[in-house]
Design a protein around this motif. Structure first.
Motif, PDB file in Angstrom:
ATOM      1  N   UNK A  14       0.810  -1.212   0.000  1.00 31.25           N
ATOM      2  CA  UNK A  14       0.000   0.000   0.000  1.00 31.25           C
ATOM      3  C   UNK A  14       0.842   1.260   0.000  1.00 31.25           C
ATOM      4  N   UNK A  15       1.954   1.217   0.740  1.00 31.65           N
ATOM      5  CA  UNK A  15       2.859   2.360   0.761  1.00 31.65           C
ATOM      6  C   UNK A  15       3.495   2.599  -0.596  1.00 31.65           C
ATOM      7  N   UNK A  16       3.892   1.507  -1.255  1.00 22.29           N
ATOM      8  CA  UNK A  16       4.472   1.627  -2.596  1.00 22.29           C
ATOM      9  C   UNK A  16       3.450   2.209  -3.568  1.00 22.29           C
ATOM     10  N   UNK A  56      12.616   2.800  -0.891  1.00 17.81           N
ATOM     11  CA  UNK A  56      12.200   2.527   0.491  1.00 17.81           C
ATOM     12  C   UNK A  56      12.037   3.783   1.346  1.00 17.81           C
ATOM     13  N   UNK A  57      12.890   4.784   1.161  1.00 20.22           N
ATOM     14  CA  UNK A  57      12.777   6.009   1.958  1.00 20.22           C
ATOM     15  C   UNK A  57      11.491   6.756   1.623  1.00 20.22           C
ATOM     16  N   UNK A  58      11.146   6.800   0.353  1.00 23.05           N
ATOM     17  CA  UNK A  58       9.917   7.472  -0.068  1.00 23.05           C
ATOM     18  C   UNK A  58       8.699   6.720   0.456  1.00 23.05           C
ATOM     19  N   UNK A  99       5.895   8.020   3.120  1.00 22.82           N
ATOM     20  CA  UNK A  99       4.475   7.975   2.758  1.00 22.82           C
ATOM     21  C   UNK A  99       3.660   7.267   3.825  1.00 22.82           C
ATOM     22  N   UNK A 100       4.190   6.160   4.337  1.00 22.73           N
ATOM     23  CA  UNK A 100       3.463   5.389   5.351  1.00 22.73           C
ATOM     24  C   UNK A 100       3.276   6.168   6.641  1.00 22.73           C
ATOM     25  N   UNK A 149      -1.846   3.098  10.675  1.00 25.05           N
ATOM     26  CA  UNK A 149      -1.009   4.257  10.426  1.00 25.05           C
ATOM     27  C   UNK A 149       0.167   4.220  11.375  1.00 25.05           C
ATOM     28  N   UNK A 150       1.227   4.927  11.040  1.00 23.68           N
ATOM     29  CA  UNK A 150       2.473   4.851  11.790  1.00 23.68           C
ATOM     30  C   UNK A 150       2.881   6.235  12.292  1.00 23.68           C
TER      31      UNK A 150
END
Length: 372
Positions: free
Chosen positions: A315-317, A325-327, A331-332, A345-346
């Motif tokens: 979902x983050x991708x 991975x940083x992006x 986003x997450x 959510x984080x």
């Protein structure tokens, strides 16, 4: 309790290592104890991840790309976990569902952070993992599971209310997970004015805990909190029962596996433990439960957390429109993603927000939510 450093890799992992993985795939490593005394947890992670990827791919994948799962075995051993992390980095994999044991996740996280790999643990609860990441500015270290300090703060007042007049003992297995959880519970009880009659570490991996049982008896322990895993807990309970000694055992989430009942036998009945609300009761999990039913696997313990971790990464991708991975990690931290556990959510540290817990009780070889 944890032996050997050789990694057991799946055929897919070997293909990835030889550069034969398809470039259009999104490869996610699943790192956990596929062998060893807590291999049931590894099996939960593996099945959860594989069925999540299956469902995602059947729905069209992620931005048109197929999710591939690669399995790595850390045997819940810190040194092997570091070796696995280095192998994952060497294989060019940028996303990790794992590790399970905190003692593995903490040292492995340093390897992933340096390589800008997004690691999301579905089971590790020691606060050090994300606290250290935040201190070091490592943005790609995350977890889709509650922290020990949240678990300890939840259970401490409950123990005081229900067992505050009993003689309380606290044991741990000296692991990052077990000692970390026992220390949080101890601090919570002590701050509430409850002082334990015994606080000790045991040696994990032994078969004879009669000396431990004798120490508990000599101190008159009526309520025992144990920070550790199901194998040692089961042996302690069985060997106490052999001596006709009964006490109330309570633990953390590590005994959400049928193997605890197998090891402890009838002595398992009545054992209490904390665990997040059962994802199988969520409407969002209906489709996943049908998948598990088809393969004849009961999604207990950390299974749905692993499933949700794959969904969260995917979902983050998708929302980031990037496989950096940083992006994705950034986003997450700024949006909700839908999972079998519901929307998650984080926070800025990479921890899941607002974790919830239930108290569960073992009876007849299985467990259920305690109602009282």
């Amino acid at each position: 309790m944890m032996k050997g450093y050789a990694c057991h890799l799946s055929v897919l992992a070997l293909l990835a290592g030889t550069g034969l993985a398809r470039a259009e795939d999104i490869t996610i490593a699943v790192a956990g104890p596929m062998t060893g005394s807590v291999a049931t947890i590894g099996e939960q992670l593996k099945n959860g991840a594989e069925l999540a990827a299956q469902a995602i791919n059947q729905s069209g994948g992620v931005n048109g790309k197929t999710v591939k799962i690669v399995i790595y075995d850390d045997a819940c051993d810190p040194k092997q976990a570091v070796a696995v992390a280095n192998r994952i980095v060497s294989d060019g994999i940028k996303f990790v569902d794992g590790h399970a044991c905190s003692g593995s996740s903490i040292p492995a996280s340093e390897v992933y952070a340096e390589a800008d790999v997004l690691m999301m643990s579905p089971a590790s609860s020691n606060p050090t993992m994300t606290d250290k990441a935040a201190e070091q500015g490592w943005s790609t270290i995350m977890r889709l599971y509650g922290r020990d300090d949240a678990q300890g703060k939840f259970i401490g007042p409950w123990i005081k209310q229900n067992y505050g007049t009993k003689k309380i003992g606290i044991l741990h297995d000296k692991s990052a997970y077990g000692k970390g959880l026992a220390d949080v519970v101890k601090a919570s009880l002590n701050s509430a004015g409850i002082k334990e009659v015994l606080y000790e570490g045991i040696n994990a991996g032994e078969k004879d805990y009669k000396a431990v049982v004798n120490r508990l008896k000599s101190q008159g322990v009526e309520f025992l909190y144990f920070g550790g895993y199901h194998t040692e807990a089961g042996l302690i309970m069985r060997q106490a029962a052999d001596q006709g000694y009964k006490f109330q055992l309570m633990m953390g989430d590590s005994i959400a596996t049928p193997e605890f009942g197998s090891v402890a036998g009838p002595a398992a009945d009545g054992t209490l433990f904390t665990f997040p609300p059962d994802g199988r009761d969520s409407d969002a999990a209906k489709g996943a439960l049908e998948q598990f039913q088809k393969i004849g696997f009961v999604p207990e313990g950390f299974t749905l957390f692993s499933y949700a971790t794959i969904q969260a990464i995917a979902g983050g991708i998708a929302k980031a429109g990037s496989t950096d991975p940083k992006v994705v990690a950034k986003t997450l931290r700024g949006t909700n993603v839908d999972t079998v556990l519901g929307p998650v959510t984080f926070d800025e540290k990479g921890d899941i927000k607002d974790p919830k817990y239930n108290i569960n009780v073992w009876k007849g070889g299985t467990y259920s939510k305690l109602t009282q």
